[in-house]
Motif scaffolding. Structure first.
Motif, short mmCIF file in Angstrom:
data_model
loop_
_atom_site.label_atom_id
_atom_site.label_comp_id
_atom_site.label_asym_id
_atom_site.label_seq_id
_atom_site.Cartn_x
_atom_site.Cartn_y
_atom_site.Cartn_z
N GLN A 1 44.88 58.76 22.39
CA GLN A 1 46.25 59.15 22.07
C GLN A 1 46.55 60.60 22.41
O GLN A 1 47.58 61.13 22.01
CB GLN A 1 46.52 58.92 20.57
CG GLN A 1 46.46 57.46 20.15
CD GLN A 1 46.72 57.30 18.66
OE1 GLN A 1 46.52 58.22 17.87
NE2 GLN A 1 47.17 56.12 18.27
N VAL A 2 45.64 61.25 23.14
CA VAL A 2 45.80 62.68 23.43
C VAL A 2 47.15 62.94 24.10
O VAL A 2 47.94 63.79 23.66
CB VAL A 2 44.64 63.19 24.31
CG1 VAL A 2 44.93 64.61 24.79
CG2 VAL A 2 43.34 63.16 23.53
N GLU A 3 47.43 62.24 25.20
CA GLU A 3 48.65 62.50 25.96
C GLU A 3 49.90 62.21 25.14
O GLU A 3 50.83 63.02 25.11
CB GLU A 3 48.66 61.66 27.25
CG GLU A 3 47.83 62.23 28.37
CD GLU A 3 46.34 61.97 28.21
OE1 GLU A 3 45.98 61.21 27.28
OE2 GLU A 3 45.53 62.50 28.99
N SER A 4 49.95 61.07 24.46
CA SER A 4 51.17 60.71 23.73
C SER A 4 51.45 61.65 22.57
O SER A 4 52.61 62.04 22.34
CB SER A 4 51.06 59.27 23.21
OG SER A 4 49.96 59.13 22.32
N ARG A 5 50.40 62.07 21.85
CA ARG A 5 50.62 62.97 20.71
C ARG A 5 51.03 64.36 21.18
O ARG A 5 51.87 65.02 20.56
CB ARG A 5 49.34 63.06 19.87
CG ARG A 5 48.99 61.77 19.13
CD ARG A 5 49.92 61.51 17.96
NE ARG A 5 49.89 62.59 17.00
CZ ARG A 5 48.95 62.73 16.05
NH1 ARG A 5 47.96 61.84 15.97
NH2 ARG A 5 48.99 63.74 15.21
N LEU A 6 50.45 64.84 22.28
CA LEU A 6 50.82 66.16 22.78
C LEU A 6 52.22 66.14 23.39
O LEU A 6 52.96 67.13 23.31
CB LEU A 6 49.81 66.63 23.81
CG LEU A 6 48.43 67.04 23.26
CD1 LEU A 6 47.49 67.41 24.38
CD2 LEU A 6 48.56 68.21 22.28
N LEU B 1 49.40 69.75 29.11
CA LEU B 1 50.47 69.27 28.24
C LEU B 1 50.85 70.29 27.16
O LEU B 1 51.98 70.29 26.67
CB LEU B 1 50.04 67.96 27.57
CG LEU B 1 49.88 66.76 28.50
CD1 LEU B 1 49.12 65.65 27.80
CD2 LEU B 1 51.26 66.27 28.94
N ALA B 2 49.91 71.14 26.78
CA ALA B 2 50.14 72.11 25.70
C ALA B 2 49.55 73.45 26.09
O ALA B 2 48.42 73.78 25.70
CB ALA B 2 49.52 71.61 24.40
#
Length: 392
Positions: free
Chosen positions: A291-296, A328-329
């Protein structure tokens, strides 16, 4: 009388390679503005002006600019040294700071009267402050010797030694003055933020003070050292204002403040928390690997500083994880695997039995990432020399 109480600037703080000094400078400018707008008669700074004993030029500029702003507003102050400060370094500039109206008490003197300072305020009122800078057990024993205490007995209990100082400072209070105590120390029951260095030791052993030891003549006790704002005693009233920005991810989510104390001679003090807006928000995001991409992506508008902890099965390696996160961040300062649970699950990740060099490497990885080869070699060399000296 209106007294503004602040502490724990930690100018020069470096978080995972990111210099927080510009934010601290901004917060100090905000505090100086509050001192003016709230018509403060004096300012008390309860230690840890700097984050290290050898602060950068920018860190010194931030703190000294704050004192100059108070001078321009005609507001005097008293500051003490904390455990992060170099007492000798602060002593060396005490005379200069005195010229701008800031009295500095950096270390105990052979004459306890030198640790009791009185400010004559514009309205004719007097503020007397018993100023107790940070005292480690080693420094306490040395100070006890200077003041004629029983050094042998003081090695037994830190609390008894501190009680001696507190009593002597209380003897300097005056009936015609507002009387306050200022100290950089840990009180029983104080709740840490999770970022204070060595705080876990202070809160679990004898190196704490009891509220019963505070001088009864103190109308307010201005504390520093614990970064979480809180009141720790009713009689006398004793408070920590906390650090002035979120210094570490352990302080994420905390609202920062300074304390405005209203008090008259012989009357109980009243404390008002003044919120601070300066400093970037710190946030820890715990996320599963898939879920790294979706949460970031959901945090795209977040302008603070981020720590990302990725939960992954034991033994997982995630090449390129940090690059994925930073794309992403960009404000992410730390990207870690869920080390807490893995430390419990994997015997090879436990710290027991590790050498000092291995512990240092683990510490560096947790704080800043990969340990440079030259630092690893230098630390290993120093460790080996120390062992040889001990064996000899």
């Amino acid at each position: 009388m209106r007294v503004l109480h602040t502490a724990d600037f930690h100018a020069g703080r470096n978080l995972r390679g990111f210099d927080r000094t510009p934010e601290i400078h901004e917060a100090l400018t905000e505090i100086a503005a509050l001192a003016r707008s709230e018509r403060a008669d004096a300012v008390l700074v309860a230690g840890d002006l700097f984050d290290t004993a050898n602060p950068s030029a920018d860190a010194e500029a931030a703190v000294f600019d704050f004192f100059l702003q108070l001078r321009d507003a005609g507001i005097p102050g008293i500051a003490i040294a904390g455990n992060h400060d170099s007492a000798a370094r602060l002593d060396s500039v005490a005379g200069l700071l005195g010229w701008v109206g800031i009295q500095v008490v950096a270390q105990p003197t052979s004459n306890p009267a030198g640790m009791v300072r009185t400010l004559e305020l514009k309205n004719g009122e007097k503020l007397t402050v018993g100023a107790l800078p940070y005292l480690s057990e080693r420094r306490l024993v040395k100070a006890a010797d200077l003041m004629g205490g029983d050094v042998g007995a003081w090695r037994q209990k830190y609390r008894e030694g501190m009680g001696f100082f507190l009593r002597r400072l209380g003897e300097g209070f005056r009936a015609d003055s507002v009387n306050m105590l200022m100290a950089h120390a840990t009180m029983d029951g104080a709740k840490p933020s999770g970022s204070e260095r060595s705080m876990q030791f202070d809160l679990t052993n004898s190196y704490t003070l009891s509220g019963l030891q505070l001088p009864p003549g103190a109308q307010y006790v201005a504390l520093g050292h614990v970064h979480k704002p809180q009141q720790v005693s009713d009689a006398p009233l004793a408070c920590y204002p906390g650090s002035i920005i979120q210094l570490d991810f352990g302080e994420g989510g905390e609202k920062k403040q300074v304390n405005l104390v209203e008090v008259e001679a012989g009357r109980p003090a009243r404390v008002h928390a003044l919120p601070l807006a300066s400093g970037r928000e710190l946030r820890t995001l715990r996320v599963d690997m898939d879920q790294v991409e979706s949460r970031l992506e959901a945090l795209k508008g977040f302008t603070g500083l981020l720590k990302v902890v990725v939960r992954a099965p034991a033994g997982t390696t995630l090449p390129g994880l940090k690059d994925r996160v930073l794309r992403l961040a960009p404000t992410a300062l730390a990207v870690d695997l869920d080390a807490v649970q893995e430390d419990l699950a994997l015997p090879e990740l436990k710290r027991e039995g590790l050498s000092l060099t291995e512990l240092y490497e683990r510490y560096w990885q947790e704080k800043r990432g990969e340990l440079p080869d030259d630092l690893r070699a230098a630390f290993k060399d120093a460790d080996e020399r120390a062992r040889i000296e001990v064996e000899a």
